[in-house]
Design a protein around this motif. Structure first.
Motif, PDB file in Angstrom:
ATOM      1  N   ASP A  53       0.825  -1.199   0.000  1.00 51.33           N
ATOM      2  CA  ASP A  53       0.000   0.000   0.000  1.00 51.33           C
ATOM      3  C   ASP A  53       0.869   1.263   0.000  1.00 51.33           C
ATOM      4  OD1 ASP A  53      -2.947   0.933   0.517  1.00 51.33           O
ATOM      5  OD2 ASP A  53      -1.651   2.169   1.791  1.00 51.33           O
ATOM      6  N   VAL A  54       0.354   2.299  -0.646  1.00 48.07           N
ATOM      7  CA  VAL A  54       1.112   3.556  -0.747  1.00 48.07           C
ATOM      8  C   VAL A  54       1.356   4.203   0.621  1.00 48.07           C
ATOM      9  CG1 VAL A  54       0.415   4.104  -3.100  1.00 48.07           C
ATOM     10  CG2 VAL A  54      -1.018   4.839  -1.180  1.00 48.07           C
ATOM     11  N   ASN A  55       0.601   3.801   1.625  1.00 49.49           N
ATOM     12  CA  ASN A  55       0.749   4.390   2.960  1.00 49.49           C
ATOM     13  C   ASN A  55       1.696   3.575   3.849  1.00 49.49           C
ATOM     14  OD1 ASN A  55       0.038   6.455   4.793  1.00 49.49           O
ATOM     15  ND2 ASN A  55      -1.378   5.043   5.841  1.00 49.49           N
ATOM     16  N   TRP A  56       2.399   2.602   3.268  1.00 50.25           N
ATOM     17  CA  TRP A  56       3.183   1.659   4.065  1.00 50.25           C
ATOM     18  C   TRP A  56       4.208   2.348   4.976  1.00 50.25           C
ATOM     19  CZ3 TRP A  56       4.115  -2.683   6.421  1.00 50.25           C
ATOM     20  CH2 TRP A  56       5.428  -2.990   6.780  1.00 50.25           C
ATOM     21  N   VAL A  57       4.931   3.326   4.457  1.00 50.82           N
ATOM     22  CA  VAL A  57       5.992   3.954   5.251  1.00 50.82           C
ATOM     23  C   VAL A  57       5.391   4.582   6.517  1.00 50.82           C
ATOM     24  CG1 VAL A  57       7.764   5.758   5.282  1.00 50.82           C
ATOM     25  CG2 VAL A  57       7.469   4.332   3.247  1.00 50.82           C
ATOM     26  N   ASN A  58       4.235   5.206   6.366  1.00 50.64           N
ATOM     27  CA  ASN A  58       3.604   5.833   7.536  1.00 50.64           C
ATOM     28  C   ASN A  58       3.110   4.785   8.533  1.00 50.64           C
ATOM     29  OD1 ASN A  58       3.988   8.476   6.535  1.00 50.64           O
ATOM     30  ND2 ASN A  58       2.212   8.200   5.178  1.00 50.64           N
ATOM     31  N   GLU A  59       2.556   3.701   8.003  1.00 54.32           N
ATOM     32  CA  GLU A  59       2.100   2.625   8.901  1.00 54.32           C
ATOM     33  C   GLU A  59       3.280   2.016   9.657  1.00 54.32           C
ATOM     34  OE1 GLU A  59       0.000  -0.172   6.476  1.00 54.32           O
ATOM     35  OE2 GLU A  59      -1.539   1.293   5.901  1.00 54.32           O
ATOM     36  N   LEU A  60       4.378   1.804   8.963  1.00 55.23           N
ATOM     37  CA  LEU A  60       5.551   1.234   9.623  1.00 55.23           C
ATOM     38  C   LEU A  60       6.066   2.177  10.704  1.00 55.23           C
ATOM     39  CD1 LEU A  60       7.771  -0.920   9.858  1.00 55.23           C
ATOM     40  CD2 LEU A  60       9.059   0.336   8.114  1.00 55.23           C
ATOM     41  N   ASN A  61       6.124   3.463  10.404  1.00 56.43           N
ATOM     42  CA  ASN A  61       6.606   4.411  11.409  1.00 56.43           C
ATOM     43  C   ASN A  61       5.744   4.376  12.666  1.00 56.43           C
ATOM     44  OD1 ASN A  61       8.871   5.262  10.124  1.00 56.43           O
ATOM     45  ND2 ASN A  61       7.970   7.146   9.295  1.00 56.43           N
ATOM     46  N   GLU A  62       4.436   4.225  12.485  1.00 55.33           N
ATOM     47  CA  GLU A  62       3.560   4.146  13.664  1.00 55.33           C
ATOM     48  C   GLU A  62       3.868   2.892  14.480  1.00 55.33           C
ATOM     49  OE1 GLU A  62      -0.336   4.440  11.966  1.00 55.33           O
ATOM     50  OE2 GLU A  62       0.064   6.505  11.273  1.00 55.33           O
ATOM     51  N   ARG A  63       4.119   1.789  13.771  1.00 53.50           N
ATOM     52  CA  ARG A  63       4.431   0.542  14.494  1.00 53.50           C
ATOM     53  C   ARG A  63       5.804   0.635  15.164  1.00 53.50           C
ATOM     54  NH1 ARG A  63       2.752  -3.393   9.642  1.00 53.50           N
ATOM     55  NH2 ARG A  63       0.706  -2.494   9.351  1.00 53.50           N
ATOM     56  N   LEU A  64       6.750   1.245  14.494  1.00 55.54           N
ATOM     57  CA  LEU A  64       8.075   1.408  15.107  1.00 55.54           C
ATOM     58  C   LEU A  64       7.954   2.210  16.395  1.00 55.54           C
ATOM     59  CD1 LEU A  64      10.187   2.279  11.930  1.00 55.54           C
ATOM     60  CD2 LEU A  64      10.416   0.204  13.313  1.00 55.54           C
ATOM     61  N   ALA A  65       7.187   3.294  16.319  1.00 57.42           N
ATOM     62  CA  ALA A  65       7.067   4.175  17.487  1.00 57.42           C
ATOM     63  C   ALA A  65       6.429   3.450  18.668  1.00 57.42           C
ATOM     64  CB  ALA A  65       6.244   5.411  17.114  1.00 57.42           C
ATOM     65  N   ALA A  66       5.658   2.404  18.387  1.00 58.87           N
ATOM     66  CA  ALA A  66       4.957   1.680  19.461  1.00 58.87           C
ATOM     67  C   ALA A  66       5.738   0.454  19.938  1.00 58.87           C
ATOM     68  CB  ALA A  66       3.576   1.250  18.948  1.00 58.87           C
ATOM     69  N   THR A  67       6.975   0.276  19.472  1.00 58.99           N
ATOM     70  CA  THR A  67       7.753  -0.926  19.805  1.00 58.99           C
ATOM     71  C   THR A  67       8.585  -0.705  21.064  1.00 58.99           C
ATOM     72  OG1 THR A  67       7.884  -1.577  17.480  1.00 58.99           O
ATOM     73  CG2 THR A  67       9.548  -2.486  18.960  1.00 58.99           C
ATOM     74  N   ASN A  68       8.596  -1.717  21.965  1.00 55.19           N
ATOM     75  CA  ASN A  68       9.455  -1.609  23.152  1.00 55.19           C
ATOM     76  C   ASN A  68      10.582  -2.648  23.089  1.00 55.19           C
ATOM     77  OD1 ASN A  68       8.601  -4.154  24.220  1.00 55.19           O
ATOM     78  ND2 ASN A  68       6.747  -3.162  25.060  1.00 55.19           N
ATOM     79  N   ALA A  69      11.481  -2.562  24.066  1.00 54.40           N
ATOM     80  CA  ALA A  69      12.698  -3.390  24.052  1.00 54.40           C
ATOM     81  C   ALA A  69      12.363  -4.881  24.133  1.00 54.40           C
ATOM     82  CB  ALA A  69      13.611  -2.979  25.205  1.00 54.40           C
ATOM     83  N   ASN A  70      11.368  -5.245  24.916  1.00 51.66           N
ATOM     84  CA  ASN A  70      11.022  -6.665  25.044  1.00 51.66           C
ATOM     85  C   ASN A  70      10.520  -7.236  23.723  1.00 51.66           C
ATOM     86  OD1 ASN A  70      11.714  -6.659  27.715  1.00 51.66           O
ATOM     87  ND2 ASN A  70       9.605  -6.347  28.455  1.00 51.66           N
ATOM     88  N   GLN A  71       9.694  -6.462  23.043  1.00 52.27           N
ATOM     89  CA  GLN A  71       9.179  -6.936  21.743  1.00 52.27           C
ATOM     90  C   GLN A  71      10.322  -7.084  20.737  1.00 52.27           C
ATOM     91  OE1 GLN A  71       6.571  -3.578  21.367  1.00 52.27           O
ATOM     92  NE2 GLN A  71       4.709  -4.801  21.662  1.00 52.27           N
ATOM     93  N   ALA A  72      11.236  -6.123  20.760  1.00 50.14           N
ATOM     94  CA  ALA A  72      12.365  -6.174  19.826  1.00 50.14           C
ATOM     95  C   ALA A  72      13.239  -7.390  20.124  1.00 50.14           C
ATOM     96  CB  ALA A  72      13.177  -4.879  19.914  1.00 50.14           C
ATOM     97  N   THR A  73      13.560  -7.601  21.380  1.00 49.05           N
ATOM     98  CA  THR A  73      14.386  -8.748  21.756  1.00 49.05           C
ATOM     99  C   THR A  73      13.704 -10.052  21.341  1.00 49.05           C
ATOM    100  OG1 THR A  73      15.318  -7.547  23.625  1.00 49.05           O
ATOM    101  CG2 THR A  73      15.489  -9.950  23.688  1.00 49.05           C
ATOM    102  N   ALA A  74      12.405 -10.150  21.590  1.00 48.06           N
ATOM    103  CA  ALA A  74      11.684 -11.392  21.283  1.00 48.06           C
ATOM    104  C   ALA A  74      11.694 -11.680  19.784  1.00 48.06           C
ATOM    105  CB  ALA A  74      10.243 -11.287  21.793  1.00 48.06           C
ATOM    106  N   ALA A  75      11.497 -10.645  18.947  1.00 45.83           N
ATOM    107  CA  ALA A  75      11.491 -10.858  17.496  1.00 45.83           C
ATOM    108  C   ALA A  75      12.859 -11.339  17.026  1.00 45.83           C
ATOM    109  CB  ALA A  75      11.110  -9.558  16.781  1.00 45.83           C
ATOM    110  N   PHE A  76      13.893 -10.741  17.582  1.00 40.55           N
ATOM    111  CA  PHE A  76      15.263 -11.097  17.187  1.00 40.55           C
ATOM    112  C   PHE A  76      15.596 -12.507  17.660  1.00 40.55           C
ATOM    113  CE2 PHE A  76      19.911 -10.671  17.061  1.00 40.55           C
ATOM    114  CZ  PHE A  76      20.084  -9.933  15.902  1.00 40.55           C
ATOM    115  N   GLU A  77      15.222 -12.824  18.887  1.00 43.85           N
ATOM    116  CA  GLU A  77      15.505 -14.138  19.441  1.00 43.85           C
ATOM    117  C   GLU A  77      14.799 -15.246  18.667  1.00 43.85           C
ATOM    118  OE1 GLU A  77      18.273 -14.184  21.182  1.00 43.85           O
ATOM    119  OE2 GLU A  77      17.346 -15.396  22.752  1.00 43.85           O
ATOM    120  N   ALA A  78      13.571 -14.955  18.222  1.00 41.82           N
ATOM    121  CA  ALA A  78      12.779 -15.980  17.521  1.00 41.82           C
ATOM    122  C   ALA A  78      13.363 -16.303  16.142  1.00 41.82           C
ATOM    123  CB  ALA A  78      11.335 -15.496  17.368  1.00 41.82           C
TER     124      ALA A  78
END
Lengths: 425, 453
Positions: free
Chosen positions: B388-413
């Protein structure tokens, strides 16, 4: 005349301590570019300490009174910005591009290291290793990695400011000492030796006020000797270097000592190089790559050096099955032809249109625009050149291009580097 | 600077959003995305064709590349160099490439020449001449380029990683532009046939970006709308990553003073619910100057000029990768250091690390997309990947809502698990006589390979 009249707003303001400040207000830009040129480069080094200006650039990230080692870049990143620096022959530039809300932090960081660099033995030693790694990665471990060094050796005497590459030599880097750092810093890193350009949405009054806030208290340095100016005559007797290396294709480089960055004649030389080799339909690619198929690629350029002499080159990769001599002769024939007849009207219009696009592309982003403004202010004293350059370039006539080719790109004043592939087929 | 001036705070307020285009659907299946960007005086017009490298005939790998590379060497109406002169008469520059999921052809031109630029783009992509001599020359140039790549350590490490990241026989294993085996078999007729079948309106997107002159979009719609639909669809399918444990691969370059390293793992793509957390983790581990990898290997030990981790989105997958160059004598030690830092179970990401990464990625977006060509390039990726043409904005919103635990879990998985199970793909290109024993002394299993090129 160009179709496009540029009018980027340029406001100049000099601080009492000698810092030259230039603001280019661009209300529509999403970010503010901070660009600081110090008038020191590898041309200010002497033999035995080559590479020091560039090593010093790394040390500028190694800590200052209020900033820990490595913290500068990390702080800029965490503010949603980017930062870096580069060293060349005539200058070292430091730059940040930041959201407007981080402009003050960027200025504070630059001011802190302009006034209080603090390098210790441990981070000095580490950065020497990092620079040696950079030399391996970018020069020693890549094919054709010593071409630049050979071109400089061919065109300039060893003791000349441009006689050695900016990266320096491994032995000089090994011999560099922490005790040299503060002397170099005091000599070159002071407000009077710098140009600071801000480009972006922050208005000129506010931008100047912020610069005053962070830089005005930095003391001026005592008057310094002028940098060495080192003009050289054109080559005679065709100096030639021929080397054999384990590379896939043979390269030939024809070089000339050309008018320096501030010479009015440089525009005609640049246009002559563009007529010869700037696009698919320019003379040399058309003839040598497409028609005769004796070259894989042809390019041209001028280094834009500013101490009384520069270096222009025409470079070509030899097509398999052909000789570098055959290619050189074909290029020389075209140089003579250009000097005798000049470009036709369509060619001149074409190189002008190509230059327009290249220059507009270069100015499209605040970071590269700020760098160009700093460059003109630092090297020629006139930041307004960003607006007038297109007009200057379009004013070059066909006769002037022919004359430049005959004078500055004359076959008898060339130097030649043949970089031969060991197993050239 | 007076020392009483304290470190200034940062005002994070930002209203920036990736611009949304005016979208025009043409009757022939083509779509125009028009980004009007005042102040951007160089216009980019780029067409993205819906064709995958897997659409190339077997044994003719590289034909998509040759079709792209040769198209501006002459058109039916302006054969040979006449076409190049027309492009350069208006100061334009044309570029084209064939990637895994698209072929792209674009022209950059100063705004006063934009209408003429559209006409030229149409002429180049619809009626290229593909003269036998031009195709032959570009085949020879591609073979020379392959020799240049063989001589380049960094290029060979990248090629080696691709070959070990995908199942045997997949198109992803081979260089996009073809190999020294396939390119010589391609004829000018093959190139013309590939063009005629795959360069078509169906599924194509035309991106226009810059200070668009009045009437430009309508002119483009008229010109490209006249192209008849063909009904041909790309056979693009999700590629299959290589799985299972593997050794560390070494490509030998005798006496090299340094080794180029590539480490990689194919991971889920944009549709993965943990895509944003994985982006944050990748930045914190190795994407930033202040990341763990760079601070340890460059700033603490001086082993490298720089080490960089990245997470790239493709059409069907994501790919995590790390690249660096190390001097030969420390390469194995540095390589072990990389893997120690990929195991976040020892030291999960801290809040400050994740927050810095988020602020960087969200804050840098407006800087990254500040020119017409940068916006056009990102838009082309979105079009190619059917996003979708709005992808960059959607991703930025998701990035802004990400915390350290979620990031660690995604990387670990993903990366963490693959690291522990010996399933990361890793290639070092350097002096095998020194690298292999050094790597083995650190407990790595090693296999020397010679990538297909």
């Amino acid at each position: 005349m160009p179709h496009i009249a540029l009018d980027y707003e340029i406001v100049e303001h000099d601080l009492d301590n000698g810092l030259r400040v230039i603001v280019n207000h661009d209300p529509g830009a999403p970010a503010e570019a901070v660009n600081l040129w110090y008038a020191v480069g590898s041309g200010d080094e002497t033999l035995g300490v080559t590479g020091f200006a560039h090593l010093f650039e790394h040390l500028m990230f190694a800590g200052s009174a209020h900033v820990a080692a490595s913290e500068h870049l990390a702080l800029m990143e965490s503010a949603g910005g980017s930062a870096n620096a580069t060293t060349s022959f005539d200058r070292t530039n430091y730059f940040e591009t930041v959201p407007p809300g981080a402009l003050e932090l960027a200025l504070w960081l630059e001011a802190d290291r302009m006034s209080t660099l603090a390098v210790n033995q441990a981070n000095f030693d580490t950065q020497v290793e990092v620079v040696k790694e950079e030399k391996r990665q970018r020069y020693d471990n890549v094919p054709y990695g010593d071409q630049l060094e050979l071109l400089l050796k061919l065109n300039f005497p060893p003791e000349h400011p441009y006689g050695h590459p900016t990266i320096g030599s491994m032995s000089d880097l090994d011999a560099a000492s922490l005790s040299d750092v503060q002397g170099f810093y005091r000599r070159w890193y002071h407000p009077g030796g710098a140009v600071l350009t801000l480009s972006g949405p922050v208005g000129a009054d506010k931008a100047v006020g912020l610069v005053e806030k962070y830089f005005a208290d930095i003391p001026a340095a005592p008057a310094q000797d002028a940098r060495p100016f080192a003009p050289l005559p054109r080559h005679e007797d065709v100096p030639t270097i021929q080397v054999r290396r384990a590379v896939p294709s043979t390269m030939v480089h024809l070089c000339w000592r050309s008018p320096d960055f501030n010479s009015p004649q440089r525009y005609a030389v640049e246009q002559a190089l563009a007529v010869l080799a700037s696009g698919q339909s320019s003379r040399l690619p058309s003839l040598l790559v497409r028609d005769r198929e004796i070259a894989d690629a042809v390019g041209s350029g001028d280094f834009g050096l500013a101490r009384g002499v520069s270096m222009a080159s025409l470079s070509a990769r030899v097509r398999s099955g052909h000789s570098p001599q055959e290619l050189c002769e074909a290029i020389l024939e075209q140089l003579v032809r250009l000097a005798e007849q000049g470009p036709d009207e369509a060619e001149l219009a074409r190189v002008n249109a190509g230059f327009d696009r290249e220059w507009l592309t270069r100015l499209a982003s605040v970071d590269s625009r700020a760098d160009e403004i700093s460059g003109f202010a630092s090297l020629s004293g006139d930041p307004h050149m960003v607006n007038s350059l297109l007009t200057r370039m379009h004013a070059v006539t066909a006769d002037q291009i022919a004359e430049a080719a005959g004078t500055w790109l004359a076959p008898e004043h060339r130097a030649v580097l043949i970089y031969e592939a060991e197993d050239a087929r | 600077m007076s020392s009483e001036i304290l470190r200034p705070p940062v005002d994070p307020t930002s209203t920036w959003r990736f611009p949304l285009p005016r979208v025009i659907d043409l009757d022939n299946g083509m779509c125009i995305w028009a980004y009007d960007l005042p102040g951007q005086y160089v216009i980019t017009a780029e067409i993205v064709f819906d064709v995958a490298l897997t659409d190339e005939p077997a044994g003719k790998e590289g034909v998509a590349h040759l079709a792209a590379r040769c198209c501006d060497e002459g058109s039916v109406d302006h054969p040979g160099e006449a076409l190049a002169r027309r492009i350069e008469d208006i100061g334009a520059v044309f570029d084209s490439s064939a990637g895994s999921w698209d072929t792209r052809c674009g022209i950059d031109v100063a705004a006063p020449y934009a209408l003429a630029g559209i006409d030229l783009l149409d002429e180049i992509v619809r009626t290229p001449a593909y003269a036998d001599s031009d195709v032959a020359r570009h085949k020879a140039l591609r073979l020379t380029e392959i020799e240049q790549q063989r001589a380049n350590s960094a290029a060979m490490a990248t090629i080696g990683l691709a070959q070990k990241s995908w199942v045997t026989g997949s198109r992803q294993q081979l260089p996009a532009a073809g190999t020294s085996t396939t390119v010589p078999t391609i004829t000018a007729e093959d190139v013309r046939a590939f063009h005629d079948r795959w360069w078509r309106a169906d599924g194509a997107t035309l991106i226009l970006a810059g200070a668009l002159p009045d009437g430009l979009v309508e002119h483009a719609a008229e010109i490209f709308g006249a192209w008849p639909a063909t009904g041909v669809r790309s056979g693009a399918q999700p590629p299959i990553p290589a799985e299972g444990p593997c050794p560390t691969y070494v490509i030998d370059r005798p006496e090299a003073v340094a080794a180029d390293m590539r480490v990689g793992l194919i991971v889920p793509g944009r549709e993965w619910e943990n895509w944003a957390p994985m982006q944050v983790a990748t930045s914190a581990v190795g994407g930033l100057f202040g990341s763990r990898l760079n601070m340890e290997l460059r700033e603490k030990h001086g082993f490298t000029y720089g080490v960089q981790a990245g997470l790239a989105a493709s059409r069907f997958n994501g790919s995590f990768s790390i690249q660096a160059s190390f001097r030969t004598e420390v390469a194995a030690r540095a390589f072990r250091g990389v893997f120690e830092l990929l195991d976040l179970s020892r030291r999960p990401l801290e809040k400050s690390e994740a927050d810095d990464a988020v602020r960087f990625m969200v804050g840098i977006a407006p800087l990254r997309y500040d020119t017409a060509d940068a916006i056009a390039a990102q838009a082309s990726v979105l079009a190619s990947h059917r996003v979708d043409v709005n992808w960059v904005n959607e991703l930025n919103e998701r990035l802004a809502a990400t915390n350290a635990n979620q990031a660690t879990a995604a990387f670990e998985a993903t990366v963490g698990k693959a690291t522990q199970e010996g399933m990361m793909r890793a290639v070092l290109c350097g002096d095998a006589s020194r690298l292999v024993p050094d790597l083995r002394s650190y407990g790595f299993q090693v296999e020397v390979i010679d990538p297909v090129l």
